[in-house]
Enzyme design. Structure first.
Site, short mmCIF file in Angstrom:
data_model
loop_
_atom_site.label_atom_id
_atom_site.label_comp_id
_atom_site.label_asym_id
_atom_site.label_seq_id
_atom_site.Cartn_x
_atom_site.Cartn_y
_atom_site.Cartn_z
NE ARG A 121 52.53 31.14 48.74
CZ ARG A 121 51.71 30.51 47.88
NH1 ARG A 121 51.65 29.19 47.85
NH2 ARG A 121 50.97 31.20 47.03
CB CYS B 193 42.98 30.92 44.35
SG CYS B 193 42.78 29.81 45.77
CD GLN C 226 44.69 33.53 43.21
OE1 GLN C 226 45.68 32.83 43.29
NE2 GLN C 226 43.92 33.54 42.13
NE ARG D 31 48.63 34.79 41.40
CZ ARG D 31 49.08 34.03 42.39
NH1 ARG D 31 48.49 32.88 42.63
NH2 ARG D 31 50.06 34.44 43.18
CG ASP E 209 41.05 28.80 48.65
OD1 ASP E 209 41.63 27.85 48.06
OD2 ASP E 209 41.64 29.56 49.44
N1 CP Z 1 46.90 30.21 43.86
C1 CP Z 1 48.15 30.06 44.34
O1 CP Z 1 48.68 30.92 45.05
O2 CP Z 1 48.75 28.92 43.95
P1 CP Z 1 50.14 28.37 44.53
O3 CP Z 1 49.92 28.01 45.97
O4 CP Z 1 50.46 27.17 43.68
O5 CP Z 1 51.18 29.44 44.39
N1 NVA Z 2 43.74 29.46 51.12
C1 NVA Z 2 44.78 28.69 50.49
C2 NVA Z 2 45.24 29.36 49.24
C3 NVA Z 2 46.28 28.63 48.46
C4 NVA Z 2 46.71 29.37 47.24
C5 NVA Z 2 45.94 28.50 51.45
O1 NVA Z 2 46.29 29.46 52.16
O2 NVA Z 2 46.49 27.41 51.51
#
Ligand code: CP
Ligand code: NVA
Length: 328
Positions: free
Chosen positions: A123, A284, A154, A312, A245
């Site tokens: 991430r 999400c 997601q 997930r 979102d």
């Molecule tokens: N939806 C999602 O990716 O949640 P997190 O940021 O908690 O991993």
């Molecule tokens: N769009 C949001 C999604 C989090 C799961 C972000 O990138 O923070």
């Protein structure tokens, strides 16, 4: 106990079958491969109660997966840890300050990890950082756990949830209301690949770029369409699913106040859900309750947000199994 012959779950082989080495984008899969991942995810969900005797339980035996997260996570981190372990593998989580290019170049981190582990779940911020990592370590399997541009894991869970709700998804309409962000982009990619109609309602300046919109129209199959709109009500009318979102994504915190103002007319509330008819509500998570969606909608009868969160796990198990599983 039912014999093997009477079991109704049709299970694909629990080993690598995807052509792609990495999963940095949903576009790394063909539409048929995407459908296979969803089918395997639904099968794994049914099988989970069988524990160590379930299909896929040894797919990652002897393999390690590293989790490198540069942004916070509840769902993605927990479900990847559980997924790897339930497939018989193990996870490591190198500390963030040594993981992604602060102490040594990203490419060197990748070339070290390549000697120890089979997969890396990342991430990070720019998609380019992920691509740089994957390019440096071609023997690894690199998985995108969210970048500024895409959130393909997601989208796998969201599409699996829609399959579970509706059976066949081809021809359905999903309306995404709010920011044309990473979650919206990956959802649109997958939905269009499976023949769904996608409507995106955003304020001016928060829609998909022309480049992304053109790429999305290029992957649309089976008559799928992409419409970019301004009016949330028009977008949700007749849709099967309404998705939103957070208005401010991770990394955009300095813009939060401005975004709260711009996005206020795009809140998903009961009036908007009524305009949609009998659509399901999707998010999400994490949510900023009272901003992009009200409590009434989040906790209401149409909400399937925790099904998405549960899925997930099943979707990512299927992905890992078909991306890097070994036949035993
Ligand atoms: N939806 C999602 O990716 O949640 P997190 O940021 O908690 O991993
Ligand atoms: N769009 C949001 C999604 C989090 C799961 C972000 O990138 O923070």
């Amino acid at each position: 106990m039912p014999s093997r012959a009477t079991r109704t779950v049709r299970t694909p082989a629990a080993s690598r079958s995807l052509r792609t080495q990495h999963f940095v984008s949903l576009l790394d899969l063909s539409p048929a491969e995407l459908a296979d991942v969803l089918t395997a995810g639904l099968a794994l969900k049914k099988e989970r109660a069988r524990g160590v005797r379930s299909y896929g339980a040894t797919a990652l035996a002897g393999q390690h997966v590293a989790l490198l997260f540069e942004k916070p996570s509840l769902r993605t981190r927990c479900t990847f840890e559980i997924a790897v372990r339930e497939l018989g593998g193990d996870v490591i989580a190198p500390p963030q300050d040594v993981a992604m290019g602060e102490r040594e170049p990203i490419a060197d981190v990748a070339r070290n990890l390549e000697r120890w582990v089979s997969g890396v779940v990342i991430r990070t911020f720019a998609q380019d950082r992920l691509v740089e990592f994957a390019t440096a370590a071609p023997r690894l399997h690199v998985v995108n756990a969210l970048t500024d541009e895409e959130h393909p894991c997601q989208a796998l869970a969201d599409l699996l949830t829609l399959r579970e709700q509706f059976g066949e998804v081809q021809g359905l309409t999903v309306a995404f209301v709010g920011d044309g962000n990473n979650v919206a982009a990956s959802l649109a990619q997958g939905a269009l690949m499976l023949g769904m109609h996608v409507r995106l309602a955003t304020p001016v300046g928060y829609e998909f770029s022309d480049e992304i919109a053109a790429q999305l129209r290029g992957v649309a199959r089976q008559g799928a369409t992409l419409e970019v709109m301004r009016d949330p009500k028009a977008a949700v009318t007749g849709a099967s699913a309404v998705y939103t979102d957070a208005w401010t994504s991770m990394g955009q915190e300095a813009e939060a106040q401005q975004r709260r103002k711009v996005f206020a007319p795009f809140q998903v509330n009961e009036a908007l859900m009524q305009a949609a008819g009998d659509a399901v509500f999707m998010h999400c998570l994490p949510a900023h309750r009272g901003e992009e969606a009200t409590d009434e909608v989040m906790d209401g009868p149409s909400s399937i947000i925790f099904d998405q969160a549960e899925n997930r796990l099943h979707a990512q198990k299927a992905l890992l199994m078909l991306l890097m599983g070994r036949s035993q």
